[in-house]
Design a protein around this motif. Structure first.
Motif: not given
Length: 702
Positions: A75-104
């Motif tokens: 809920a904090a990573a995506f708003k209306d299906g769009a990535p938030t700064p929280a998602a971008r920051g996590f992807a950057r710290s993990a060293g993966v592109p945004l599209e590689a993130l997945y919900v579980k």
């Protein structure tokens, strides 16, 4: 691959060589594991001038890392299906592109995840900072700085050797950069020695007159010293502590046989050995099965002119022996009773009086305790009148290690009987958790009184040990007290020992705060627990046993027996049942008196009938333990015992479990009828009291 790493230093203290070797190997193993660098084996080396290790079978690269990393809530990573700064920051710290993130879905709701893959880096890139940090963080109790502020390290670091296969690794620490050169023996081969490959390390050091393996140096010392002594039909006396110390004082050991004038043999062997061992680091030599011979063995770190080395050794030893002969002759001009008067000028501790006052207290307490032990009261009284007299002699002033020993020697020379002389030697023994115990009951009683006096006095002054600081040796005194009481097997309550010391203080007009005795009691029990658990007794068994006995022997015996019960599956449930019974019995008001006429249920009648049998079984188990388990030093190994001896009482106690189980399942104890409730509680109290003679089983039952 093979890694060689060496830290070259100025001379390390002998006590740190083995410790540093162990710390280097353990630290290197831990850091390689954390860095994901696999290896086959680590071989450590240590001498007074170096700590080193060879790592064999080292992987060329780090292991590949693949892990699933959790990020912010969906809920904090995506708003209306769009990535938030929280998602971008996590992807950057993990060293993966945004599209590689997945919900579980998780037990805390939906979260964003990323699969992180990290390819391993080459070992040659990982090792330099790893080794630098290893040196900087190597533990040591006391470190130092040098030069312009380098360090801290246990001693100044003078060179580093770091080779991966044949390649120098760029390791730098404390202003020193690693190369491929080591240093030889400071005197025999002081120039640098080049090492081309880790496989060449031991061979190069051998050419440089250095034996890097501690085991090899020790074996050479034992062989050379033993061979030299045997060449004259003699035996080398090689105490373990001295052998370990000398091993860590030399890099290229060379044994040298020295001589001294036979006239010095007028000194007792203990004096000769103390001068050689404690003050010169020489090994004494004795005739087979007899007295010391006028020879000694020195271990040189130099194979130069051995005759010059021998003459030097003989010269320094002669000076020490001359002093000892002077003290021996001068001290014997006065009887021990006169020497004891000299204790009046020696302060024991501020607030606790002189050593003479302490000796008087120890004698008083020991005479009071003696009737409760096998010691002869008259012998304790006579020895108490001379105890610690040797502390005022010149010999003990110069060689404190001989306290007690010289009391025996001077007493024998003065014509006192051997039992009294031995009691005087025993009184200061033992020194903490190590060292010989008293050999006589009279000496043991004096020793117990001495340790109790020390503990009670300093605790009363508020001088309890804090952290690692123990300037008055109170932990040693507590260990010693527990060891003597345990090894002699006295059924003497610890409180009785401490109160005897307290009464002796009061007889001299010294009053202490009331909680000092309780503090000392707890302190001694803690030390005993440490000794027994180190020897292999379960800590729960020791603590349970403390609830059933006030004597050290009683606690040790019960802890030993409870260990048997804890390893027998028949008793697992009994411990839990006992806890239920003991908890209910707390509600009893008044004495545990059972009225058979008020027993209604068959289960409580059966329990009542079984009580005498389990009481006899417990007494039988304790009685057989007293016979089968001899008193032992709690600092030593546990004595063996034939389990078959205990089979009968153990079976009877185990059978009681079924009766108690049926009672607790079928009988309602807390009924409304007060008389019936009291009777059932009294029955459970009888059960508790019967089994509690072994210990507080509720501590074992969880």
């Amino acid at each position: 691959m093979k890694l060689l790493f060496e830290i070259g230093t100025e001379e390390l203290p002998s006590w740190y060589v083995a410790e540093g070797e162990r710390a280097l190997a353990e630290g290197l193993a831990r850091r390689l594991a954390e860095a994901r660098l696999a290896y086959r084996a680590i071989t450590p080396y240590a001498t007074p001038r170096r700590l080193a290790a060879v790592v064999e079978g080292l992987a060329e690269r780090q292991d590949r890392l693949e892990e699933e990393r959790r990020g912010p809530p969906a809920a904090a990573a995506f708003k209306d299906g769009a990535p938030t700064p929280a998602a971008r920051g996590f992807a950057r710290s993990a060293g993966v592109p945004l599209e590689a993130l997945y919900v579980k879905e998780t037990d805390r709701g939906p979260y964003v995840f990323a699969r992180v893959v990290e390819e391993g880096r080459p070992a040659r890139e990982v090792l330099p900072p790893l080794l630098s940090e290893l040196v900087a963080d190597l533990p040591a109790p006391r470190k130092m700085r040098w030069g312009t502020g380098e360090g801290p390290f246990v001693r100044p670091v003078r060179w580093l050797l770091a080779l991966l296969e044949g390649e120098v690794l760029p390791v730098g620490v404390f202003g020193v950069v690693a190369g491929r050169e080591t240093r030889g023996h400071r005197l025999l081969a002081p120039e640098p020695y080049r090492v081309e490959d880790p496989d060449d390390y031991r061979e190069v050091l051998a050419l440089a007159k250095v034996l890097p393996e501690r085991k090899a140096r020790r074996e050479r010392i034992v062989f050379e010293a033993g061979t030299l002594a045997a060449s004259e039909g003699l035996e080398a006396v090689m105490p373990e502590d001295l052998l370990e110390e000398v091993t860590d004082l030399v890099e290229w050991p060379v044994a040298v046989m020295g001589r001294f004038d036979e006239g010095y043999l007028e000194l007792p062997d203990e004096v000769l050995a103390t001068v050689m061992i404690h003050h010169q680091r020489f090994f004494p030599v004795r005739r087979p099965g007899g007295r010391l011979a006028p020879r000694f063995l020195g271990i040189s770190n130099n194979q130069g002119d051995l005759e010059v080395i021998r003459e030097g050794y003989q010269g320094v030893l002669k000076g020490r022996l001359d002093d000892a002969v002077f003290f021996w002759r001068a001290d014997r001009k006065k009887p021990l009773k006169v020497h004891r008067e000299g204790l009046k000028g020696m302060v024991f501790a501020k607030g606790l009086g002189t050593m003479w006052e302490k000796a008087e207290r120890v004698a008083t307490a020991a005479v009071g305790l003696a009737p409760e032990t096998p010691a002869e009261v008259a012998l304790v009284e006579e020895a108490g009148a001379l105890v610690f007299a040797d502390l005022a002699t010149q010999m003990v002033y110069e060689f404190p290690e001989l306290a007690g020993t010289m009391a025996k020697r001077y007493a024998l020379a003065e014509g006192y009987p051997e039992p009294l002389a031995q009691a005087l030697e025993d009184a200061p023994r033992p020194e903490g958790a190590a060292g010989p115990l008293p050999r006589t009951d009279a000496g043991a009683v004096l020793s117990v009184a001495d340790k109790a006096d020390t503990l009670l006095g300093f605790f009363a002054l508020g001088k309890r040990p804090r952290g690692s600081a123990d300037p008055f040796g109170l932990r040693r005194a507590a260990f010693a007290l527990a060891r003597v009481l345990g090894a002699r097997g006295y059924d003497l309550p610890l409180d009785r020992v401490l109160r005897a010391a307290l009464e002796a203080y009061r007889a001299q007009g010294k009053e202490f705060r009331g909680d000092a005795l309780a503090e000392v009691r707890a302190f001694v029990w803690e030390r005993l627990e440490n000794l027994l658990t180190a020897a292999g007794l379960p800590v729960l068994a020791v603590r349970a046993a403390r609830a059933a006995s006030q004597s050290v022997r009683g606690v040790m015996l019960r802890a030993y027996l409870l260990r048997l019960l804890m390893h027998d599956p028949r008793f697992t449930e009994l411990f839990l049942l006992y806890k239920r019974a003991a908890n209910l019995a707390r509600e009893l008001e008044g004495p545990a008196e059972v009225d058979p006429a008020r027993l209604e249920a068959d289960e409580e009648k059966a329990l009542y009938r079984a009580l005498p049998e389990v009481e006899r079984a417990v007494e039988g188990l304790l009685g057989r333990g007293e016979e089968a388990i001899p008193p032992w030093d709690p600092a030593g190994p546990l004595p063996p015992a034939d389990g078959q001896i205990f089979a009968e009482p153990l079976a009877a106690i185990a059978a009681f479990k079924e009766v108690l189980d049926r009672y607790l399942d079928a009988v309602l104890v807390m009924v409304e009828d007060p008389a019936l409730r009291q009777n059932r509680l009294a029955l459970l109290a009888r059960v508790r009291d019967a089994l509690k003679k072994l210990g507080a089983l509720e501590a074992i039952g969880g």
